[in-house]
Scaffold this motif. Structure first.
Motif, PDB file in Angstrom:
ATOM      1  N   TYR A  55       0.861  -1.177   0.000  1.00 23.66           N
ATOM      2  CA  TYR A  55       0.000   0.000   0.000  1.00 23.66           C
ATOM      3  C   TYR A  55       0.902   1.233   0.000  1.00 23.66           C
ATOM      4  O   TYR A  55       1.325   1.705   1.053  1.00 23.66           O
ATOM      5  N   ARG A  60       5.222   6.291  -3.072  1.00 22.85           N
ATOM      6  CA  ARG A  60       4.483   5.898  -4.274  1.00 22.85           C
ATOM      7  C   ARG A  60       5.066   6.572  -5.505  1.00 22.85           C
ATOM      8  O   ARG A  60       5.236   5.941  -6.558  1.00 22.85           O
ATOM      9  N   PHE A  65      -3.721 -10.837  -6.630  1.00 22.76           N
ATOM     10  CA  PHE A  65      -4.278  -9.648  -5.981  1.00 22.76           C
ATOM     11  C   PHE A  65      -3.174  -8.745  -5.426  1.00 22.76           C
ATOM     12  O   PHE A  65      -3.344  -7.530  -5.339  1.00 22.76           O
ATOM     13  N   LYS A  66      -2.011  -9.322  -5.044  1.00 22.41           N
ATOM     14  CA  LYS A  66      -0.897  -8.503  -4.569  1.00 22.41           C
ATOM     15  C   LYS A  66      -0.363  -7.632  -5.702  1.00 22.41           C
ATOM     16  O   LYS A  66      -0.093  -6.439  -5.510  1.00 22.41           O
ATOM     17  N   ASP A  73      -2.012  -6.700  -8.351  1.00 17.93           N
ATOM     18  CA  ASP A  73      -3.039  -5.728  -8.726  1.00 17.93           C
ATOM     19  C   ASP A  73      -3.069  -4.553  -7.754  1.00 17.93           C
ATOM     20  O   ASP A  73      -3.220  -3.393  -8.166  1.00 17.93           O
ATOM     21  N   GLN A  74      -2.929  -4.852  -6.452  1.00 19.86           N
ATOM     22  CA  GLN A  74      -2.941  -3.773  -5.471  1.00 19.86           C
ATOM     23  C   GLN A  74      -1.732  -2.861  -5.649  1.00 19.86           C
ATOM     24  O   GLN A  74      -1.851  -1.633  -5.575  1.00 19.86           O
ATOM     25  N   TYR A  75      -0.582  -3.456  -5.875  1.00 22.75           N
ATOM     26  CA  TYR A  75       0.626  -2.654  -6.053  1.00 22.75           C
ATOM     27  C   TYR A  75       0.541  -1.831  -7.332  1.00 22.75           C
ATOM     28  O   TYR A  75       0.839  -0.629  -7.332  1.00 22.75           O
ATOM     29  N   GLY A 127      -2.127  -0.888  -8.857  1.00 20.53           N
ATOM     30  CA  GLY A 127      -3.137   0.143  -8.676  1.00 20.53           C
ATOM     31  C   GLY A 127      -2.603   1.342  -7.913  1.00 20.53           C
ATOM     32  O   GLY A 127      -2.917   2.489  -8.235  1.00 20.53           O
ATOM     33  N   ALA A 128      -1.768   1.075  -6.908  1.00 20.67           N
ATOM     34  CA  ALA A 128      -1.164   2.177  -6.156  1.00 20.67           C
ATOM     35  C   ALA A 128      -0.239   2.996  -7.043  1.00 20.67           C
ATOM     36  O   ALA A 128      -0.199   4.227  -6.949  1.00 20.67           O
ATOM     37  N   SER A 185      -2.407   5.245  -9.427  1.00 22.91           N
ATOM     38  CA  SER A 185      -3.378   6.180  -8.857  1.00 22.91           C
ATOM     39  C   SER A 185      -2.698   7.494  -8.503  1.00 22.91           C
ATOM     40  O   SER A 185      -1.499   7.552  -8.255  1.00 22.91           O
TER      41      SER A 185
END
Length: 763
Positions: free
Chosen positions: A409, A415, A484-485, A487-489, A491-492, A495
């Motif tokens: 996250y 980021r 999913f890991k 995808d979350q990374y 996505g961060a 964004s």
């Protein structure tokens, strides 16, 4: 000029340069060795020497005795060794090795170490200039103090480059420098008019020289060990040693060895899971890895993991040959064994040089380097470097690099840092796979279908190759490659605010790392850097120039000769130091972090400064009458030449991005072209100082004028170093930095010219 004054100025330059190198290296080993800490140390040094020169100028209003010069020189000899000892112990007693000291504490602690040395150096320059100016023919020789100090710095730089870079034992070097200062102090004392001062100071100076030489011959090892133990209080220190690239320290804790470079952890033994994750994910992604390029950090066990695969050739690259030899002496035989395997080919030097020059092709390239915490490390995370690596890959080849991430996250500056590197990586490699293993691995390939995110496929390859691991298994691989890991990374990364792509000449990732580091320790400074990054640079520079133009118009009503000269010399110092750092940055991008070569680059800068100062001194001396006065027509010529030197520095700043682009495109020319650029910048800055000194006032005032202008020059240099290393380069990249430097130089030119009213009358 009497020989004793010439020797004093020369030894002062040599001592100043070598003391700066020794103390900076010790402080960097106690602090976090990035450009921020370098910039803070350099700023402290220049400001404190300027303060010493200003204090010396005030003292110089009275007649200067040789006894006073001898006393300052003796004090300089006495404070050098304690300063080194204190600098080495600053990191001692922290909670863990490599603990980072906040920037505000860095400034204060560096000032604690540097103040005695810097004040003595600045005061000695000022008092020597005043003493020379008081001589009957002193008006012609005051500028020689500046020239001889520069010549001493050149000799000190050459001594460091050709001898001390690999042999630099800080305490011993400080002892030898102290002995040289004590010898000069005894010479000065013996020429003093007062008998009692002559005997007291002479005896103390000779005793200091004898003691320091004796310790430098036989007793320095004990001082070195004691000082090193202060830095590593509470830890079992096996060894500490300086190499040309920094300070290496090895500690032991319950059988685990930890290796530190400038106080920061390089790697630890017994870290099995991290080594397995680093190696086996990329090598299992390739169906049959045979040729491997491994960049850095393999001695902790990672290189052994590579050899578990059926590889035919491993090219292993490490920067520092001496550090690697020292580390081998303390590693267990099992960790040393890979270096003796016939499949492993060891290469010493900068990895970018090898990547650029080799004709080998590889199945997998493993890049195991720290995060882009410095502008030097940032070179391994740019589009240009990734393109060079892509050229080495075979058709099914892949490359792997990593970034630290406490979790997937990502927010804020972290980021943006990851996004900047990711965008650079994806611009070169059309197929990218992201894997979280405590750090985020970026895997890239040139052809589609090379990479797989299926942990079951990698598990089968692990079993087929018969590889036995302590942690990596079918289940471990499935867990690390969960979609999913990724995808979350991803996505961060995508964004929020888009980060600029990381380039050699626009080190965006380094800027974000600096912002992240500051946010954890000095939040206000981090917010300032974030605001600066979003600032409208052209508008700000236009406003600055307009304001200086208005001030210049107002200043034409009064003739402020000395103020105008101070403004011009301050602007020259700012441009000099800023350009010096820009050249060093461009050289590092092209040729790598070759510390001893950068030392030679600084030496060429000082050589140019001394040469330019000597030419200007001779020319300005020819304009003077016998009494030291200058005709109005000659004053106008000197004033025009002073303005021209600043104009040429501004033009050189604006041309430097083009010149550095050529250097980076043809790295073989980097030492010659970078050295020439540094020498020209130094010569233009050095040329300005004697001209301003000749215009400063009466012959009697020039001794104090040298001290004042020297202090202003150093303050301008401190401002240039601070702005470039800490604010401009991280926020705007190379082009924005040099445009800002040129605008600041133009502002100084406008303001200084306006205050002078364009007229110089005879004094």
């Amino acid at each position: 000029m009497p020989p004793v004054f010439a020797a004093t100025a020369f030894i002062l330059g040599l001592t100043s340069l070598l003391a700066q190198v020794v103390l900076a290296r010790e402080l960097l080993a106690s602090f976090f060795g990035n450009e921020l800490s370098i910039g803070l140390i350099l700023t402290d040094w220049l400001l404190l020497v300027a303060a010493g020169s200003a204090l010396g100028a005030r003292a110089g209003r009275r007649p200067i005795s040789l006894g006073a010069l001898a006393l300052i020189q003796l004090l300089l000899a006495l404070v050098l060794v304690p300063a080194v000892m204190i600098a080495r112990g600053l990191g001692g007693g922290t909670e863990f090795p490599g603990q980072i000291i906040p920037p505000d504490r860095m400034i204060l602690l560096a000032a604690l170490v540097l103040t005695p040395v810097c004040l003595a150096c600045g005061a000695q320059f000022a008092l020597t200039s005043c003493a020379v100016g008081a001589l009957k023919s002193g008006a012609r020789h005051v500028g020689s103090v500046y020239v001889l100090e520069g010549a001493g710095a050149v000799v000190g730089g050459l001594l460091f480059h050709f001898y001390l870079a690999d042999r630099l034992e800080s305490v011993r070097t400080a002892l030898l420098l102290a002995a040289a200062c004590a010898v000069i102090a005894s010479w000065l004392a013996l020429d003093d008019r007062h008998r009692w001062r002559r005997w007291i100071l002479g005896t103390l100076a000779v005793a200091t020289a004898v003691v320091t030489v004796s310790f430098a011959r036989v007793g320095y090892q004990g001082l070195e060990r004691w000082a090193s133990s202060r830095r590593w209080l509470g830890f079992d220190l096996l060894l500490t040693s300086n190499t040309r690239y920094g300070n290496l320290a090895i500690t032991r804790n319950a059988g685990q060895l930890s290796f530190f470079h400038d106080g920061l952890l390089m790697f630890s033994t017994e870290d099995t899971e991290a080594n397995e994750a680093l190696v086996h994910i990329p090598l299992l992604e390739h169906p049959s890895p045979r040729a491997i390029l491994f960049v850095s950090g393999g001695l902790g066990g990672a290189l052994s993991e590579v050899l578990k695969h059926d590889v035919q050739r491993v090219d292993y690259v490490e920067l520092d040959a001496r550090a690697l030899r020292i580390m081998q002496q303390h590693l267990l035989p099992a960790l040393q064994a890979p270096l003796h395997d016939p499949r492993v080919h060891l290469h010493y030097g900068d990895a970018r040089v090898l990547v650029r020059e080799t004709r080998e092709k590889y199945d997998v390239v493993l890049i195991n380097l720290p995060d882009p915490s410095t502008a030097v490390l940032n070179r391994y995370y740019t589009v240009e470097f990734f393109r060079s690596v892509a050229r080495l890959l075979r058709p099914e080849g892949l490359v792997a690099t990593r970034l630290s991430a406490p979790d997937i996250y990502l927010t804020g500056a972290r980021r943006l840092l990851h996004s900047s590197v990711f965008r650079a990586f994806r611009q070169v490699f059309p197929e990218v796979l992201l894997v979280s293993d405590g750090r985020v691995q970026f895997l890239g390939a040139l052809q589609p279908g090379v990479l797989t995110g299926d942990g079951a496929v990698l598990g089968r390859r692990l079993s087929q190759r018969g590889i036995k691991c302590a942690f990596v298994s079918d289940f471990w691989l499935l867990n690390r490659l969960m979609p999913f890991k990724r995808d979350q990374y991803a996505g961060a990364l995508l964004s929020g605010e888009p980060a600029p792509i990381n380039h050699d000449l626009r080190p965006a990732s380094y800027g974000y790392y600096l912002q992240l580091w500051l946010s954890e320790r000095t939040p206000r400074a981090a917010r300032l850097l974030a605001v600066l990054r979003h600032a409208n640079l052209p508008a700000a520079l236009c406003f600055l120039l307009a304001a200086c133009g208005l001030l210049a118009l107002g200043g034409r009503r009064r003739n402020r000769r000395q103020t105008s000269l101070a403004v011009l010399i301050g602007g020259t110092g700012l441009l000099e130091m800023g350009l010096e750092l820009v050249v060093i940055f461009g050289f590092q991008v092209a040729a790598g972090y070759l510390y001893y070569q950068i030392g030679l680059l600084l030496t060429l800068f000082m050589a140019g400064l001394a040469l330019g100062a000597e030419l200007a001194r001779r020319w300005s001396g020819a304009q003077q009458r016998a009494a030291g006065q200058i005709e109005p027509s000659a004053q106008r010529r000197l004033w025009a030449a002073l303005q021209l030197s600043l104009v040429l520095l501004i033009l050189l700043a604006l041309l430097s991005p083009l010149l550095l682009t050529w250097i980076i495109a043809a790295p073989a020319t980097a030492p010659v072209l970078s050295g020439a650029l540094a020498a020209i910048a130094g010569a233009l800055g050095g040329f300005a100082f004697p001209l301003a000194l000749a215009l400063y006032g009466t012959a009697e005032a020039r001794g104090r004028g040298a001290s004042v202008l020297y202090a202003v020059d150093l303050v301008g240099g401190a401002a240039g170093g601070f702005l470039v290393a800490i604010l401009l380069l991280p926020a705007f990249g190379l082009t924005g930095t040099v445009v800002a430097l040129a605008a600041l130089g133009a502002a100084a030119l406008l303001l200084g010219s306006g205050l002078a009213s364009g007229r110089f009358s005879a004094a």
